[in-house]
Design an enzyme around this catalytic site. Structure first.
Site, mmCIF file in Angstrom:
data_model
loop_
_atom_site.group_PDB
_atom_site.id
_atom_site.type_symbol
_atom_site.label_atom_id
_atom_site.label_comp_id
_atom_site.label_asym_id
_atom_site.label_seq_id
_atom_site.Cartn_x
_atom_site.Cartn_y
_atom_site.Cartn_z
ATOM 1 C CE LYS A 216 -11.913 23.739 -54.614
ATOM 2 N NZ LYS A 216 -10.662 24.461 -54.867
ATOM 3 C CG HIS A 240 -6.512 25.886 -56.371
ATOM 4 N ND1 HIS A 240 -6.405 25.437 -55.092
ATOM 5 C CD2 HIS A 240 -6.840 27.193 -56.278
ATOM 6 C CE1 HIS A 240 -6.634 26.430 -54.254
ATOM 7 N NE2 HIS A 240 -6.911 27.519 -54.952
HETATM 8 C C1 LIG Z 1 -10.206 34.127 -57.672
HETATM 9 C C2 LIG Z 1 -10.232 32.703 -57.203
HETATM 10 C C3 LIG Z 1 -10.085 32.453 -55.846
HETATM 11 C C4 LIG Z 1 -10.086 31.140 -55.397
HETATM 12 N N1 LIG Z 1 -9.994 30.907 -54.058
HETATM 13 C C5 LIG Z 1 -10.009 29.638 -53.602
HETATM 14 C C6 LIG Z 1 -9.945 29.389 -52.212
HETATM 15 O O1 LIG Z 1 -9.919 30.305 -51.399
HETATM 16 N N2 LIG Z 1 -9.908 28.093 -51.832
HETATM 17 C C7 LIG Z 1 -9.948 27.054 -52.725
HETATM 18 O O2 LIG Z 1 -9.910 25.893 -52.333
HETATM 19 N N3 LIG Z 1 -10.049 27.279 -54.051
HETATM 20 C C8 LIG Z 1 -10.084 28.541 -54.498
HETATM 21 N N4 LIG Z 1 -10.191 28.767 -55.839
HETATM 22 C C9 LIG Z 1 -10.331 27.630 -56.763
HETATM 23 C C10 LIG Z 1 -11.808 27.277 -56.981
HETATM 24 O O3 LIG Z 1 -12.364 26.692 -55.830
HETATM 25 C C11 LIG Z 1 -11.980 26.274 -58.130
HETATM 26 O O4 LIG Z 1 -11.200 25.138 -57.886
HETATM 27 C C12 LIG Z 1 -11.645 26.839 -59.505
HETATM 28 O O5 LIG Z 1 -11.982 28.201 -59.582
HETATM 29 C C13 LIG Z 1 -12.388 26.055 -60.588
HETATM 30 O O6 LIG Z 1 -12.010 26.476 -61.849
HETATM 31 P P1 LIG Z 1 -12.826 27.541 -62.760
HETATM 32 O O7 LIG Z 1 -12.567 28.894 -62.151
HETATM 33 O O8 LIG Z 1 -12.175 27.384 -64.090
HETATM 34 O O9 LIG Z 1 -14.275 27.170 -62.733
HETATM 35 C C14 LIG Z 1 -10.205 30.068 -56.305
HETATM 36 C C15 LIG Z 1 -10.375 30.342 -57.669
HETATM 37 C C16 LIG Z 1 -10.399 31.634 -58.125
HETATM 38 C C17 LIG Z 1 -10.570 31.895 -59.592
HETATM 39 C C1 LIG Z 2 -4.823 32.744 -51.909
HETATM 40 C C2 LIG Z 2 -6.264 32.861 -51.622
HETATM 41 C C3 LIG Z 2 -6.698 34.281 -51.504
HETATM 42 C C4 LIG Z 2 -7.202 32.103 -52.468
HETATM 43 C C5 LIG Z 2 -6.768 31.873 -53.858
HETATM 44 O O1 LIG Z 2 -6.447 32.738 -54.641
HETATM 45 C C6 LIG Z 2 -6.768 30.546 -54.320
HETATM 46 O O2 LIG Z 2 -6.952 29.654 -53.503
HETATM 47 O O3 LIG Z 2 -6.572 30.337 -55.523
#
Ligand SMILES: Cc1cc2nc3c(=O)[nH]c(=O)nc-3n(C[C@H](O)[C@H](O)[C@H](O)COP(=O)(O)O)c2cc1C
Ligand SMILES: CC(C)CC(=O)C(=O)O
Length: 316
Positions: A216, A240
């Protein structure tokens, strides 16, 4: 000053918020060119993923700290995914355990989960997450490859964001109180391995699990090729959600080159800024097999919390 303004965490991207905005707005550059006089009387949006049909090509991305949006957090997300007939990613930063999350969804209906993983300095802890996920029934590991260090998140720094007290992180075996004892960035990412590499991660993962291994955070044809060379099962074209390295391109803009490089040799999924059915259509037309969505699901959880607080105050 330290605070727990949830919107700073849920809604923001890194530094100047360039990528988070482009992820969504870039979809508007693409137009749909329909062919006519085609038989559309019998169509289906279902696709097959992890040996099960899902109702439409949209799953829920792994996102941490869902307990901050609603006490049920990932349990509610899992139930909702099962009800909608789609799959769910479980964050390493989930506030409920993978075992509880899978059980909650499975009570509602058929659902598959994937376990999101970071490359960690503590290999034994990383292996424990993998083994627990596999035993609980996860179908794949999503190795988040874009986070050797935490993104520079000005909006979180500005208000001194820290996770609220009382939340557990059973997969990484931590509590909010332990995270609060460190600085913002150390609390969230001190366990990530900044020295990770394809050669160190993938063969090791292969040696400890039979689950599918997906990467990812891929944005280039070169890294699609690397994933193929290392025998990975799929890649998620992702930046991300704009939270890691700002000023990377919108995922939809790099999708065609990545899909072309794949030549059908590896599964290509995408996330970032997908907000409507036409976005999904465009992503599929440009080479993705399935889309994933992060923030809208978190907003749904937060609305549920707001509504239940409102309801309680109306009743009393
Ligand atoms: C609040 C928040 C926390 C996230 N935490 C993780 C995480 O713990 N691990 C990870 O791989 N991606 C994390 N992501 C990224 C999401 O997996 C994803 O790639 C992303 O939210 C996609 O974009 P979108 O929010 O515009 O749909 C996080 C995203 C948000 C908004
Ligand atoms: C740092 C973690 C709590 C997860 C997050 O915010 C992310 O992966 O974007």
């Amino acid at each position: 000053m330290r605070g727990n303004r949830a919107p700073d965490f849920f809604n923001s991207g890194a530094t100047n918020q360039v990528t988070i905005h482009e992820n969504s707005s870039s979809y508007q550059k693409y137009r749909i060119l329909p062919r006519v006089l085609k038989d559309v009387s019998n169509v289906s949006t279902a696709i097959r993923l992890f040996d099960r049909d899902i109702t439409f090509p949209l799953c829920v991305s792994p996102a941490g700290l869902q307990g901050m949006a609603h006490a049920d957090g990932e349990l509610a997300t899992s139930r909702a995914c099962a009800k909608a007939g789609v799959n769910m990613g479980v964050s390493s930063y989930a506030n409920h355990s993978v075992e509880q999350i899978i059980a909650a969804g499975t009570e509602v209906g058929p659902i598959h989960h994937v376990m999101q993983l970071y490359s960690m300095t503590d290999r034994e802890k990383e292996a424990r997450i993998v083994h627990r996920a596999e035993k609980a029934g996860c179908k794949a590991i999503f190795l988040t490859a874009d986070s050797p260090v935490l993104g520079v998140r000005f909006n979180e720094w500005r208000n001194g964001f820290m996770p609220p007290a009382g939340l557990d992180y059973p997969m990484i075996e931590k509590t909010s109180e332990q995270i609060q004892q460190q600085s913002h960035d150390d609390g969230f990412s001190s366990f990530n391995s900044a020295s990770h590499s394809w050669a160190e991660e993938i063969p090791w993962l292969r040696s400890i699990t039979k689950m599918e291994i997906w990467i990812k955070g891929v944005l280039t044809p070169e890294d699609v090729e690397m994933a193929i060379q290392y025998g990975c099962d799929g890649v998620v074209i992702s930046n991300h959600g704009g939270r890691q390295l700002d000023e990377t391109p919108a995922t939809i803009d790099v999708l065609p080159a990545c899909a072309k490089a794949a030549q059908g040799r590896i599964r290509i999924h995408i996330d970032g800024g997908i907000r409507s059915g036409s976005d999904i259509f465009k992503a599929l037309a440009l080479g993705a097999e399935c889309c994933w969505v992060g923030r809208p699901m978190l907003w749904g959880l937060a609305v549920r919390l707001t509504l239940s607080v409102l309801w309680e105050s109306i009743k009393s």
